[in-house]
Design a protein around this motif. Structure first.
Motif, PDB file in Angstrom:
ATOM      1  N   THR A 263      -8.146  46.539 -17.140  1.00  0.00           N
ATOM      2  CA  THR A 263      -6.933  45.751 -16.909  1.00  0.00           C
ATOM      3  C   THR A 263      -5.738  46.626 -16.539  1.00  0.00           C
ATOM      4  OG1 THR A 263      -7.740  44.201 -18.575  1.00  0.00           O
ATOM      5  CG2 THR A 263      -5.393  44.060 -17.985  1.00  0.00           C
ATOM      6  N   ASP A 308      -8.291  42.350 -13.757  1.00  0.00           N
ATOM      7  CA  ASP A 308      -7.155  41.627 -14.344  1.00  0.00           C
ATOM      8  C   ASP A 308      -5.819  42.331 -14.195  1.00  0.00           C
ATOM      9  OD1 ASP A 308      -8.903  40.169 -17.249  1.00  0.00           O
ATOM     10  OD2 ASP A 308      -8.945  39.721 -15.095  1.00  0.00           O
ATOM     11  N   LYS A 310      -2.437  42.036 -16.067  1.00  0.00           N
ATOM     12  CA  LYS A 310      -1.868  41.417 -17.261  1.00  0.00           C
ATOM     13  C   LYS A 310      -0.356  41.538 -17.265  1.00  0.00           C
ATOM     14  CE  LYS A 310      -2.853  42.697 -21.692  1.00  0.00           C
ATOM     15  NZ  LYS A 310      -1.588  42.966 -22.391  1.00  0.00           N
ATOM     16  N   ARG A 348      -7.648  38.362 -11.258  1.00  0.00           N
ATOM     17  CA  ARG A 348      -7.034  37.316 -12.075  1.00  0.00           C
ATOM     18  C   ARG A 348      -5.643  37.763 -12.509  1.00  0.00           C
ATOM     19  NH1 ARG A 348     -10.855  35.624 -16.971  1.00  0.00           N
ATOM     20  NH2 ARG A 348     -10.092  37.628 -17.755  1.00  0.00           N
TER      21      ARG A 348
END
Ligand code: LRH
Ligand code: MN
Length: 561
Positions: A263, A308, A310, A348
């Motif tokens: 991430t 990801d 974040k 994402r």
């Protein structure tokens, strides 16, 4: 199960092993009860004790159980012993190379252990055949170098578990972890690079000898956690704390150490321009600066191969009236939309909420409901991150876990624990029962395992304790509570819940929580060629002493604040 005394009485060549059993403790647990393997099959047995023995007494095999035929014996004893010995040797060069002998079958089990000497077919149905448990485990560190004749082991523990089950001691069955071993293989916990740097509070940031000076050293330290536990195959980065000139080189470095880059965490909480906010700021120029920072993070994800992005925002106000709460939500939604449009099809956006700090009146993303409302507007690749330290005291966090899984919007966890606020302590340290309840809902809601997209990350600061052992302890805490959650007798729980049998239902959950899974996990690790006691193995590796001696000069990494 043949007690140690029974083996001795048999007076055959195994007596030595009975004596041997007496002496062996793994991680403080005597493994006698779990371990027997057939001399005639010349297969060393499962369970640290015996493996230890295999190493200590050279490669002579050890004792075995009657009534069963070895199920499958792929790996050679040399490979097994070699695996363990090699493991130790590998530590010698301080860089551990995951023993990837290719992923063997998950620890399987045999059907029909065969009627025991008393001819009883066994309770709860037979243990399943190995093939049914073939499941891809996520990490290759956990090589199945030790494809040991576990049937003997399982037969033994199965019989004793069965006997105590017959005695109505339901809990006995739960220490046998073989039936969840393939599920345990699927565990992967991402480590935060910043846990290896200096961190502290507004009062003091204490430095420690050997702290990394750059992302390369942080990743080398994180790789130690994976090497000793097999549980932490990736490392999350925080930008700009982990900004480098060549992310491809950083990625290659990570792979050399047996881990991946994970991430990418953005940071809009340390720049003067963000005093009154970033993505929700009233000034479009400031918002664009924050949006551009996220574009940089997305570009980095392209180089690191990260899935990801974040986003945690410090955005909020300290006094009522300081700003328009609704206007800020609208500006935030617009900024997030611009960022979401830039992420790639395999990527994402994960939005993390926190109920307060550093803002002390309102926070723009304070709770799961607001995070959900914002990401639901964006699209299917926008998810919520649940940091276990970000809730008001008394919050039923496992309920939120259930709801976000139910809504298909739980993207990731930031695991840590706290007694008061966002203390970022070792996960499970402050409230192990809460961690267990959270993982029960994760398992129940399909959020665990190779088929789930939920990412499990630690987000902690080891302000006073040694950092690498702190991370090892943390992933072991998550593994232990995951094992307990996987042991919940779901069928019996469903039945008790349907029957409205309050105490039985609660009792079934508490059975799992009170089950000491540590001996079984030590044996499970041994079966994966991993140290049965990772904390002790890391201490014995001398890595901590080495980095304290070698990392002299330069600026130790920290939060850069
Ligand atoms: C905020 C937070 C967030 C991070 C930071 C290191 O409290 O949990 O996840 O970016 O800690
Ligand atoms: Mn966090």
């Amino acid at each position: 199960m043949q007690s140690r005394a029974h083996i001795a009485q048999r007076g055959d060549e195994h007596a030595a092993h009975a004596l041997f059993f007496e002496e062996v403790e793994v991680g403080g647990f005597a493994f006698g009860s779990l371990v027997t393997v057939a001399q005639q099959h010349r297969e060393p047995a499962f369970g640290g004790g015996v493996l230890g023995a295999a190493r200590d007494v050279g490669e002579e095999g050890v004792a075995c159980v009657e009534h069963h035929e070895p199920h499958r014996t792929r790996s050679t004893r040399a490979q097994l012993a070699g695996g363990i010995v090699a493991h130790v040797a590998e530590l010698a060069d301080r860089v551990v190379h995951p023993g990837d002998d290719g992923r063997g079958d998950a620890i399987g089990a045999v059907e029909h252990v065969g009627d025991r000497s008393d001819g009883h077919p066994g309770a709860d149905g037979d243990v399943a055949d190995g093939d049914r448990h073939r499941s891809p485990s996520r990490t290759d560190a956990r090589s199945r170098s030790a494809d040991i004749d576990l049937t003997a082991v399982r037969a033994a523990s199965y019989c004793s578990a069965n006997e105590s089950f017959q005695r109505g001691d339901r809990r006995a069955v739960m220490t046998d972890l073989t039936r969840i071993a393939s599920r345990l293989d699927e565990q992967a916990i991402e480590l935060p690079s910043w846990a290896f740097g200096n961190s502290g509070t507004r009062f003091k940031v204490f430095s420690q000898p050997g702290v990394p000076r750059d992302p390369f050293e942080k990743i080398a330290d994180a790789a130690q956690v994976h090497a000793h536990t097999g549980l932490a195959p990736s490392v999350a980065l925080h930008i700009p704390w982990d900004r480098v000139d060549d992310y491809a080189r950083l990625r290659a470095h990570a792979r050399e150490h047996g881990v991946e880059l994970g991430t990418i965490n953005s940071n809009t909480f340390q720049d003067d321009d963000y005093k009154l906010g970033s993505l929700a700021h009233s000034d479009a120029r400031i918002r664009q600066k924050a949006i551009d920072h996220h574009y940089e993070c997305i570009d980095i994800m392209g180089e690191t191969g990260s899935r990801d992005l974040k986003i945690w925002l410090a955005d909020g106000t300290n006094y009522p009236g300081q700003d328009d709460l609704r206007g800020r939500q609208d500006r935030l939604a617009d900024s997030l939309q611009k960022i979401y449009e830039r992420i790639g099809p395999e990527q994402r956006l994960v939005l993390e909420y926190k109920f307060f700090e550093p803002a002390f009146y309102h926070t723009d993303v304070p709770d799961w409901g607001t995070a959900y409302a914002q990401v639901a507007e964006l699209g299917e690749r926008a998810m919520v991150c649940l940091d276990t330290g970000h809730h008001a005291p008394g919050t039923n966090i496992e309920f939120i876990v259930m709801q976000l899984l139910r809504l298909g919007k739980l993207g990731s966890f930031d695991f840590n624990s706290r007694f008061y606020a966002d203390d970022d302590l070792i996960v499970g340290a402050a409230d192990p029962f809460q961690l267990f309840r959270i993982l029960v809902e994760v398992v129940r809601g399909g959020g665990y395992g190779a088929d789930s997209d939920v990412a499990f990350m630690l987000d902690q600061c080891h302000n006073i304790e040694d950092k690498i052992p702190g991370q090892i302890r943390s992933v072991l805490n998550v593994q232990e509570m995951t094992a307990r959650a996987l042991l919940v007798d779901q069928a019996a729980l469903d039945a008790a819940q349907r029957a409205g049998d309050v105490l039985t239902a609660n009792g079934i959950l508490m059975d799992a929580f009170y089950t000491d899974v540590r001996p079984g996990l030590a044996a499970y690790r041994a079966s994966r060629g991993l140290p049965t006691d990772p904390m002790a193995a890391y201490a014995a590796s001398g890595y901590g002493v080495e980095i304290a001696a070698s990392r002299v000069g330069g600026a130790q990494a920290g939060w850069g604040a």
